[in-house]
Design a protein around this motif. Sequence first.
Motif, PDB file in Angstrom:
ATOM      1  N   LEU A   6     -52.593  -3.469   3.217  1.00 36.05           N
ATOM      2  CA  LEU A   6     -53.384  -2.728   2.242  1.00 36.05           C
ATOM      3  C   LEU A   6     -54.865  -2.749   2.595  1.00 36.05           C
ATOM      4  CD1 LEU A   6     -51.623  -3.881  -1.040  1.00 36.05           C
ATOM      5  CD2 LEU A   6     -51.371  -1.682   0.127  1.00 36.05           C
ATOM      6  N   ARG A   7     -55.328  -3.888   3.093  1.00 32.22           N
ATOM      7  CA  ARG A   7     -56.732  -3.969   3.512  1.00 32.22           C
ATOM      8  C   ARG A   7     -56.989  -3.046   4.695  1.00 32.22           C
ATOM      9  NH1 ARG A   7     -61.861  -4.067   2.297  1.00 32.22           N
ATOM     10  NH2 ARG A   7     -63.134  -5.233   3.777  1.00 32.22           N
ATOM     11  N   LEU A  34     -49.721   0.415  13.839  1.00 35.78           N
ATOM     12  CA  LEU A  34     -48.450  -0.205  13.460  1.00 35.78           C
ATOM     13  C   LEU A  34     -48.439  -0.619  11.989  1.00 35.78           C
ATOM     14  CD1 LEU A  34     -47.699  -2.430  16.609  1.00 35.78           C
ATOM     15  CD2 LEU A  34     -46.353  -0.472  15.787  1.00 35.78           C
ATOM     16  N   GLN A  35     -49.560  -1.175  11.508  1.00 38.30           N
ATOM     17  CA  GLN A  35     -49.628  -1.584  10.104  1.00 38.30           C
ATOM     18  C   GLN A  35     -49.539  -0.377   9.175  1.00 38.30           C
ATOM     19  OE1 GLN A  35     -52.777  -4.260   9.033  1.00 38.30           O
ATOM     20  NE2 GLN A  35     -52.451  -5.619  10.776  1.00 38.30           N
ATOM     21  N   LEU A  36     -50.220   0.707   9.534  1.00 33.59           N
ATOM     22  CA  LEU A  36     -50.158   1.914   8.699  1.00 33.59           C
ATOM     23  C   LEU A  36     -48.752   2.517   8.694  1.00 33.59           C
ATOM     24  CD1 LEU A  36     -53.546   3.683   9.567  1.00 33.59           C
ATOM     25  CD2 LEU A  36     -52.935   2.475   7.460  1.00 33.59           C
ATOM     26  N   GLN A  37     -48.135   2.538   9.859  1.00 33.42           N
ATOM     27  CA  GLN A  37     -46.773   3.075   9.938  1.00 33.42           C
ATOM     28  C   GLN A  37     -45.804   2.243   9.109  1.00 33.42           C
ATOM     29  OE1 GLN A  37     -45.809   3.294  14.122  1.00 33.42           O
ATOM     30  NE2 GLN A  37     -47.491   4.721  14.557  1.00 33.42           N
ATOM     31  N   SER A  38     -45.971   0.924   9.163  1.00 32.38           N
ATOM     32  CA  SER A  38     -45.108   0.039   8.402  1.00 32.38           C
ATOM     33  C   SER A  38     -45.302   0.253   6.902  1.00 32.38           C
ATOM     34  CB  SER A  38     -45.403  -1.426   8.769  1.00 32.38           C
ATOM     35  OG  SER A  38     -44.644  -2.313   7.984  1.00 32.38           O
ATOM     36  N   LEU A  39     -46.551   0.419   6.469  1.00 32.04           N
ATOM     37  CA  LEU A  39     -46.846   0.647   5.060  1.00 32.04           C
ATOM     38  C   LEU A  39     -46.276   1.981   4.589  1.00 32.04           C
ATOM     39  CD1 LEU A  39     -48.318  -0.400   2.538  1.00 32.04           C
ATOM     40  CD2 LEU A  39     -50.401   0.730   3.374  1.00 32.04           C
ATOM     41  N   GLU A  40     -46.433   3.029   5.417  1.00 30.17           N
ATOM     42  CA  GLU A  40     -45.900   4.350   5.061  1.00 30.17           C
ATOM     43  C   GLU A  40     -44.378   4.312   4.961  1.00 30.17           C
ATOM     44  OE1 GLU A  40     -49.130   7.572   6.788  1.00 30.17           O
ATOM     45  OE2 GLU A  40     -47.666   6.705   8.185  1.00 30.17           O
ATOM     46  N   LYS A  41     -43.758   3.585   5.873  1.00 30.68           N
ATOM     47  CA  LYS A  41     -42.302   3.478   5.854  1.00 30.68           C
ATOM     48  C   LYS A  41     -41.823   2.764   4.602  1.00 30.68           C
ATOM     49  CE  LYS A  41     -38.390   1.830   8.618  1.00 30.68           C
ATOM     50  NZ  LYS A  41     -37.976   1.136   9.874  1.00 30.68           N
ATOM     51  N   GLU A  42     -42.522   1.691   4.218  1.00 27.91           N
ATOM     52  CA  GLU A  42     -42.135   0.936   3.029  1.00 27.91           C
ATOM     53  C   GLU A  42     -42.312   1.760   1.760  1.00 27.91           C
ATOM     54  OE1 GLU A  42     -43.176  -3.321   0.770  1.00 27.91           O
ATOM     55  OE2 GLU A  42     -44.101  -2.851   2.703  1.00 27.91           O
ATOM     56  N   ASN A  44     -42.476   5.061   1.731  1.00 20.84           N
ATOM     57  CA  ASN A  44     -41.783   6.341   1.913  1.00 20.84           C
ATOM     58  C   ASN A  44     -42.688   7.536   1.636  1.00 20.84           C
ATOM     59  OD1 ASN A  44     -39.494   7.865   2.654  1.00 20.84           O
ATOM     60  ND2 ASN A  44     -38.863   8.097   0.520  1.00 20.84           N
ATOM     61  N   VAL A  45     -43.942   7.425   2.072  1.00 20.69           N
ATOM     62  CA  VAL A  45     -44.915   8.525   1.934  1.00 20.69           C
ATOM     63  C   VAL A  45     -45.772   8.573   3.191  1.00 20.69           C
ATOM     64  CG1 VAL A  45     -45.059   8.436  -0.589  1.00 20.69           C
ATOM     65  CG2 VAL A  45     -46.600   7.017   0.795  1.00 20.69           C
ATOM     66  N   THR A  46     -46.423   9.712   3.390  1.00 21.12           N
ATOM     67  CA  THR A  46     -47.439   9.841   4.432  1.00 21.12           C
ATOM     68  C   THR A  46     -48.795   9.632   3.782  1.00 21.12           C
ATOM     69  OG1 THR A  46     -46.112  11.402   5.699  1.00 21.12           O
ATOM     70  CG2 THR A  46     -48.483  11.372   6.142  1.00 21.12           C
ATOM     71  N   LEU A  47     -49.572   8.728   4.340  1.00 23.88           N
ATOM     72  CA  LEU A  47     -50.853   8.373   3.738  1.00 23.88           C
ATOM     73  C   LEU A  47     -52.031   9.050   4.416  1.00 23.88           C
ATOM     74  CD1 LEU A  47     -50.152   4.542   3.337  1.00 23.88           C
ATOM     75  CD2 LEU A  47     -50.092   6.274   1.529  1.00 23.88           C
ATOM     76  N   ILE A  48     -51.975   9.192   5.720  1.00 20.92           N
ATOM     77  CA  ILE A  48     -53.066   9.799   6.485  1.00 20.92           C
ATOM     78  C   ILE A  48     -52.470  10.815   7.444  1.00 20.92           C
ATOM     79  CG2 ILE A  48     -54.914   9.369   8.172  1.00 20.92           C
ATOM     80  CD1 ILE A  48     -55.233   6.582   6.966  1.00 20.92           C
ATOM     81  N   LEU A  64     -53.191   6.017  -3.494  1.00 22.32           N
ATOM     82  CA  LEU A  64     -53.076   4.615  -3.084  1.00 22.32           C
ATOM     83  C   LEU A  64     -54.452   3.997  -2.883  1.00 22.32           C
ATOM     84  CD1 LEU A  64     -51.296   2.217  -2.318  1.00 22.32           C
ATOM     85  CD2 LEU A  64     -51.323   3.050   0.046  1.00 22.32           C
ATOM     86  N   LYS A  65     -55.402   4.777  -2.363  1.00 25.81           N
ATOM     87  CA  LYS A  65     -56.767   4.262  -2.165  1.00 25.81           C
ATOM     88  C   LYS A  65     -57.364   3.811  -3.506  1.00 25.81           C
ATOM     89  CE  LYS A  65     -60.797   3.846   0.085  1.00 25.81           C
ATOM     90  NZ  LYS A  65     -61.796   3.806  -0.966  1.00 25.81           N
ATOM     91  N   THR A  66     -57.125   4.564  -4.569  1.00 24.66           N
ATOM     92  CA  THR A  66     -57.630   4.187  -5.893  1.00 24.66           C
ATOM     93  C   THR A  66     -57.044   2.845  -6.328  1.00 24.66           C
ATOM     94  OG1 THR A  66     -57.850   6.505  -6.536  1.00 24.66           O
ATOM     95  CG2 THR A  66     -57.774   4.879  -8.312  1.00 24.66           C
ATOM     96  N   HIS A  67     -55.719   2.701  -6.147  1.00 28.68           N
ATOM     97  CA  HIS A  67     -55.071   1.441  -6.535  1.00 28.68           C
ATOM     98  C   HIS A  67     -55.567   0.266  -5.690  1.00 28.68           C
ATOM     99  CE1 HIS A  67     -52.431   3.242  -9.415  1.00 28.68           C
ATOM    100  NE2 HIS A  67     -51.770   3.977  -8.524  1.00 28.68           N
ATOM    101  N   VAL A  68     -55.699   0.502  -4.391  1.00 32.14           N
ATOM    102  CA  VAL A  68     -56.102  -0.569  -3.473  1.00 32.14           C
ATOM    103  C   VAL A  68     -57.530  -1.025  -3.776  1.00 32.14           C
ATOM    104  CG1 VAL A  68     -56.650  -1.083  -1.072  1.00 32.14           C
ATOM    105  CG2 VAL A  68     -54.496   0.032  -1.640  1.00 32.14           C
ATOM    106  N   ASP A  69     -58.420  -0.078  -4.068  1.00 30.12           N
ATOM    107  CA  ASP A  69     -59.796  -0.457  -4.412  1.00 30.12           C
ATOM    108  C   ASP A  69     -59.822  -1.349  -5.650  1.00 30.12           C
ATOM    109  OD1 ASP A  69     -60.784   0.956  -2.283  1.00 30.12           O
ATOM    110  OD2 ASP A  69     -61.371   2.717  -3.459  1.00 30.12           O
ATOM    111  N   ARG A  70     -59.036  -0.972  -6.661  1.00 23.73           N
ATOM    112  CA  ARG A  70     -58.968  -1.780  -7.879  1.00 23.73           C
ATOM    113  C   ARG A  70     -58.384  -3.160  -7.597  1.00 23.73           C
ATOM    114  NH1 ARG A  70     -55.484   1.742 -11.658  1.00 23.73           N
ATOM    115  NH2 ARG A  70     -55.490  -0.181 -12.885  1.00 23.73           N
ATOM    116  N   LEU A  71     -57.362  -3.195  -6.723  1.00 21.71           N
ATOM    117  CA  LEU A  71     -56.719  -4.462  -6.380  1.00 21.71           C
ATOM    118  C   LEU A  71     -57.706  -5.431  -5.746  1.00 21.71           C
ATOM    119  CD1 LEU A  71     -54.238  -6.293  -5.925  1.00 21.71           C
ATOM    120  CD2 LEU A  71     -53.848  -5.054  -3.778  1.00 21.71           C
TER     121      LEU A  71
END
Length: 291
Positions: A6-7, A34-42, A44-48, A64-71
Motif C-alpha cells: 500500500l505504501r 511486482l508489488q503493484l501487480q500483486s496488489l492489483e491481483k489481490e 482484482n482491479v487495475t490501479l494504474i 484506493l489512493k483516498t483510502h490509503v492516504d487516510r490509512l
Amino acid sequence: MELRQLRTFQVVAEELNMTKAAKRLKYTQPTISLQLQSLEKELNVTLITRVGNKNVLTAAGKRLKTHVDRLFELMEEIESDMEAYSQPGGLLTIAASEYYWTHHLHPVIQEYKMLYPNVNISLLPLNSAHGIRSVKNAVADIAIVAGEIREAKVKKYYLEKEQTFLVASSQLTRGKNLQEILYHFPFISYDEDCSFYHIIEKFFHKTKIKPKSTIICGTDEAIKQAVLNDTGYAILGGNIIQDEIKNGKISILQQIDDPINTYAIHLKERSQEPNIETFTQILQQTWPTLS
C-alpha cells in the motif's frame, strides 16, 4: 494486503513516475512493479494504466489512493499518540486537601513516579471547592475532592464513600448528654465554601438542631484539633478521626445519614492528555480504600 504494498502504491500514485517512486522508496523498479501487480491481483482491479506516454490512476486507483492516504494518516496519529504515552513528561499539577496528601496520595504518587519518572508533580493544598475551581480554570490538571460534582465540563472518577459523624472529644462528653453538649458548646464548622457543606445544613435542618454558636476552622485537620482541644463539637468524616475513636479521644454523638463521596476530577476536554490519563488510571488502581 500488506502495508508495504500500500505504501508503494501511495508513492507511485503521487509520482506517477516509476523512476521517481523507486528513488523515494529506495526500491528497484522491478520490485515496485511486482508489488503493484500483486496488489492489483489481490484486489482484482487495475490501479494504474498508461495513456500515451504517461501513467494515470484508474477510477479504482483514485479511490484506493483516498483510502490509503487516510490509512497512513491514521498510522502516523497512532505512532504519535503511543510515543506520547511511552514516556509522559512535563508538569502534572494536583489539587487536594491536606488530609488527602497525608493519608492517601503519597503511595499513589510513589507508584506513579516509578512508572513515569519524567513527570514532575506539583501539589496544591486546596479544599474541595477551591480544587474544583482550580481544575475549571486550568490551574490544576487534576483535583481530589469530596462532595457531589455537578459541573458539566468536569469528568469525575469515584474513589470512596466515607461515613460522617457528629463528634466531640471524650473529655468534653464525659457526664453530659447530647442536648447539654449542643446547648453549652459551639459547633466547629467548615466555611460555606466547602463542597459538602450541604451535608451539615441538611443534618441541622432534619434534626431541628440550631447551634448556639459556630466557629469556622476551614480544614479537616483544624476542625479535628479543635475537637480534641475540647473547643466544641463537629461533623467529620470517619477516616480522619478513626484513630482518635479507637484510642478513645473522640466520641461519636450521632451518625449522619449522608456520607461523603470522594472523586478525582479533571476537565472532560483534557481526558486524552497522557499525564492526566495515566495518573487517573494509577489513582484508581492504588487509592487505599479501593485496593
